[in-house]
Design an enzyme around this catalytic site. Structure first.
Site, PDB file in Angstrom:
ATOM      1  N   ILE A 137       0.871  -1.162   0.000  1.00 19.02           N
ATOM      2  CA  ILE A 137       0.000   0.000   0.000  1.00 19.02           C
ATOM      3  C   ILE A 137       0.915   1.220   0.000  1.00 19.02           C
ATOM      4  CG2 ILE A 137      -2.034  -1.057   1.053  1.00 19.02           C
ATOM      5  CD1 ILE A 137      -1.216  -0.083   3.725  1.00 19.02           C
ATOM      6  N   ASP A 138       0.444   2.305  -0.589  1.00 13.20           N
ATOM      7  CA  ASP A 138       1.292   3.478  -0.783  1.00 13.20           C
ATOM      8  C   ASP A 138       1.790   4.056   0.540  1.00 13.20           C
ATOM      9  OD1 ASP A 138       0.845   3.283  -3.520  1.00 13.20           O
ATOM     10  OD2 ASP A 138      -0.886   4.634  -3.451  1.00 13.20           O
ATOM     11  N   LYS A 139       2.884   4.775   0.455  1.00 10.19           N
ATOM     12  CA  LYS A 139       3.479   5.403   1.636  1.00 10.19           C
ATOM     13  C   LYS A 139       2.443   6.192   2.442  1.00 10.19           C
ATOM     14  CE  LYS A 139       6.571   9.174   2.932  1.00 10.19           C
ATOM     15  NZ  LYS A 139       7.384  10.315   2.436  1.00 10.19           N
ATOM     16  N   THR A 141      -0.805   6.039   2.377  1.00 11.29           N
ATOM     17  CA  THR A 141      -2.061   5.329   2.643  1.00 11.29           C
ATOM     18  C   THR A 141      -1.847   4.514   3.913  1.00 11.29           C
ATOM     19  OG1 THR A 141      -2.638   5.157   0.291  1.00 11.29           O
ATOM     20  CG2 THR A 141      -3.676   3.590   1.789  1.00 11.29           C
ATOM     21  N   ARG A 238      -6.725   5.598  -6.367  1.00 17.06           N
ATOM     22  CA  ARG A 238      -6.428   7.004  -6.618  1.00 17.06           C
ATOM     23  C   ARG A 238      -6.641   7.361  -8.087  1.00 17.06           C
ATOM     24  NH1 ARG A 238      -0.497   7.328  -4.236  1.00 17.06           N
ATOM     25  NH2 ARG A 238      -0.740   9.557  -4.664  1.00 17.06           N
TER      26      ARG A 238
END
Length: 304
Positions: A137-139, A141, A238
């Site tokens: 998962i993104d930084k 998020t 996103r």
């Protein structure tokens, strides 16, 4: 060491050399290519050049990619919010701002550094940089991520992701008022040709991507939604929410240029994670409450 060679056709004549090379392989970023050029791993007609060189039809371009340096990733005593753990898997509630695994510019302070201190046994399938990591998962998020502690568990979890049998629900705050209670976004995602660091909806060099959303609450200018991933492409929620006209609040890459709500990164949280246990076959389902910053935002929006 890998060696590549191309002869420029009329299609690419007058392209910058760094743009030409990133078009040759979607896995190469413009930044990486520019480093190769700077370190003289790229030559045109056997002559070294700069990143702003414009190629000509008939130019022979050669690229020699050096062997990757073996990095030693160190264990770091970083607190972890462990939701579940046994000898096969560990589920973490990742805070916003933490990178999942080491990468250029982030060789410490990552989830992997913390995991290596917390537990000594992680699967080795993804090598030294990403031990145990089966998805990301993104930084910026927050939320649930599953990690494999051995190779058998790793293969099982990856196969479940490929078969689309895992359950991954996200909560998000988006710009605009969505008029539908439910919806499905079925639009392929690939790398953005204009910005190699971003993804976009495109038919070219893309992979199928499906997101299902449900409206949870509406406000004067925003909507609180739940998104369920059917696929797991980079930046999928996103990109998809921007594509239908409702970008995530606080998203520095895909949202409005002007900052709107007071949150450090996109208002996106991986709230529910479900999978079949690799060893026992038991259905596992975990939930993580919204982080404090998103809860505060919702309170503020309700009071307007």
């Amino acid at each position: 060491m890998e060696h590549y060679e191309w002869t420029v056709t009329s299609e690419h004549a007058s392209d910058r050399i760094d743009k030409f090379l990133t078009a040759m392989d979607e896995g190469w970023s413009r930044t990486q290519v520019q480093l190769w050029i700077k370190d003289e791993h790229v030559k045109v007609n056997d002559v070294k050049i700069k990143s702003n060189y414009k190629v000509n039809e008939g130019d022979v371009i050669s690229l020699t990619i050096p062997e990757a340096e073996e990095l030693e990733i160190t264990a770091e005593d970083i607190p972890l919010d462990v939701v579940y753990e046994d000898e096969d898997v560990i589920v973490i509630n990742k805070p916003r701002g933490m990178v999942v695994h080491p990468a250029p510019g982030h060789y410490s302070g990552t989830l992997v550094n913390a995991l290596m201190h917390h537990c000594k046994d992680l699967s080795g399938i993804n090598g030294v940089i990403r031990p145990g990591i089966v998805h990301r998962i993104d930084k910026d998020t927050s939320g649930l991520i599953m990690v494999a502690k051995n190779d058998h568990a790793h293969e099982s979890l990856v196969n479940q992701l490929k078969a689309k049998t895992t359950r991954r629900l996200y909560k998000a705050i988006v710009h605009g008022i969505i008029p539908h209670e439910h919806g499905t976004i079925d639009a392929p995602i690939g790398r953005d040709k204009k910005d190699r660091q971003s993804m976009t909806v495109t038919e070219e060099n893309s992979r199928d991507a499906v997101t299902h959303f449900t409206v949870l609450e509406t406000f004067s200018k925003y909507t609180y939604v739940q998104c369920e991933l059917e696929t797991g492409r980079t930046h999928q929620i996103r990109v998809h929410m921007k594509y239908i006209g409702y970008p995530l609040a606080g998203d520095p890459k895909y949202g409005p240029k002007k900052k709107t709500l007071d949150i450090n990164g996109q208002a996106l949280h991986a709230a529910v994670l479900g999978f079949v246990h690799p060893k026992t076959g038991e259905d596992m389902l975990f939930e993580a409450s919204l982080p404090e910053d998103m809860e505060l935002l919702l309170q503020q929006l309700r009071s307007v």
